[in-house]
Design an enzyme around this catalytic site. Structure first.
Site, PDB file in Angstrom:
ATOM      1  CG  HIS A  87      35.755  34.726  56.580  1.00  0.00           C
ATOM      2  ND1 HIS A  87      34.518  35.138  56.140  1.00  0.00           N
ATOM      3  CD2 HIS A  87      35.733  33.367  56.547  1.00  0.00           C
ATOM      4  CE1 HIS A  87      33.766  34.063  55.870  1.00  0.00           C
ATOM      5  NE2 HIS A  87      34.489  32.975  56.105  1.00  0.00           N
ATOM      6  CD  GLU A 117      35.228  30.572  58.208  1.00  0.00           C
ATOM      7  OE1 GLU A 117      34.207  31.102  58.687  1.00  0.00           O
ATOM      8  OE2 GLU A 117      35.325  30.201  57.021  1.00  0.00           O
ATOM      9  CG  HIS A 150      35.738  29.579  53.518  1.00  0.00           C
ATOM     10  ND1 HIS A 150      35.125  30.730  53.963  1.00  0.00           N
ATOM     11  CD2 HIS A 150      36.312  29.886  52.319  1.00  0.00           C
ATOM     12  CE1 HIS A 150      35.314  31.704  53.080  1.00  0.00           C
ATOM     13  NE2 HIS A 150      36.027  31.209  52.070  1.00  0.00           N
ATOM     14  CD  GLU A 194      32.641  26.318  54.346  1.00  0.00           C
ATOM     15  OE1 GLU A 194      33.267  26.276  55.435  1.00  0.00           O
ATOM     16  OE2 GLU A 194      31.975  27.298  53.973  1.00  0.00           O
TER      17      GLU A 194
HETATM   18 ZN    ZN Z   1      34.034  30.996  55.760  1.00  0.00          ZN
END
Ligand code: ZN
Length: 272
Positions: free
Chosen positions: A68, A106, A161, A237
């Site tokens: 992001h 995030e 992430h 993640e």
């Molecule tokens: Zn993400």
């Protein structure tokens, strides 16, 4: 005396698939012996002085892809633009990402952890390329992020992430890789990279995901960055930002350093 030679063999085979110039190491090894032989008396010890311990290692390139970006949320049109995502599919250029319940985003987490991983790898002589240069911009789109990895000839590409499951008891990390693989790099190299990262995270004490994948690994066919990668690539993640325990770890520098250290360790294990 055997060990350095073995290291050279491993490096050469790694650079062979990584595309880095292999002649850097061979030419430097060829140039070292004359200096040692000319300075020493003509004895039988010349062969032992040709060990290659001081030979410079060719720099390995690692691409880090912090998920992001800080201005994605205020640039909906750019972010929602459809781009190729592999397997004949189109997906939005990028997304805003998630946040902890207290509002820690995030994109800030992924940026901070990636910078910490970069510094740890750079200290080991690794050349690190980031897919974005700060946490204030828009994108880049998933296809551009993949292109950065491909054009760099990276030995490893790692996207960072954190998840946002609304099931607040769901927790733990998982490492995603492209499956079924679309090219050679997405096969054994990517699954091996996923394995070394998973092992390093487990060794650091992080629990594997209770809600995605199995044993901390998740084969995926729907992640554009992985589908489009022509280099060994995975997506980590780190956990669930909606889980109170993990949110607390994500929100402080000590916790983020722990995640970064584990990720760097997993990358170094893959490159070894
Ligand atoms: Zn993400």
């Amino acid at each position: 005396m055997r060990r350095p030679l073995l290291t050279v063999m491993v490096l050469l085979s790694l650079t062979g698939c990584g595309g880095a110039p292999a002649e850097v190491s061979t030419s430097s090894s060829a140039s070292t012996p004359p200096t040692t032989t000319s300075s020493s008396a003509p004895t039988t010890t010349t062969t032992t002085t040709t060990t290659t311990t001081t030979k410079p290692r060719p720099k390995q390139v690692v691409v880090l892809d912090p998920g992001h970006n800080g201005a994605n949320a205020t640039h909906a049109a750019e972010i929602n633009r459809q781009v190729p995502a592999g397997r004949g599919r189109m997906k939005p250029c990028n997304t805003t990402g998630t946040a902890t319940n207290a509002g820690y985003p995030e994109h800030s987490f992924t940026w901070d952890v990636a910078v910490r991983v970069r510094d740890l790898l750079a200290a080991q002589g690794i050349q690190v390329i980031m897919t974005r240069q700060d946490d204030n911009g828009v994108g880049p789109c998933v296809d551009q992020r993949a292109a950065i990895g491909n054009q760099s000839g990276a030995a490893a590409v790692v996207s960072i992430h954190a998840d946002g499951s609304t099931n607040t008891s769901a927790h733990g990390f998982h490492v995603a890789y492209s499956s079924p693989p679309l090219n050679e790099a997405q096969g054994e190299p990517s699954t091996r990279l996923a394995g070394t990262l998973r092992d390093a995270m487990v060794s650091a004490g992080f629990p594997t995901s209770t809600y995605v994948g199995s044993n901390g690994l998740s084969p995926r066919d729907d992640l554009g960055g992985l589908n489009l990668s022509e280099r060994p690539a995975v997506l980590v993640e780190c956990g669930n930002m909606r889980n109170a325990t993990e949110a607390a770890a994500f929100s402080g520098p000590t916790g983020r350093q722990s995640y970064a250290a584990a990720i760097a360790s997993g990358i170094l294990a893959y490159l070894a």
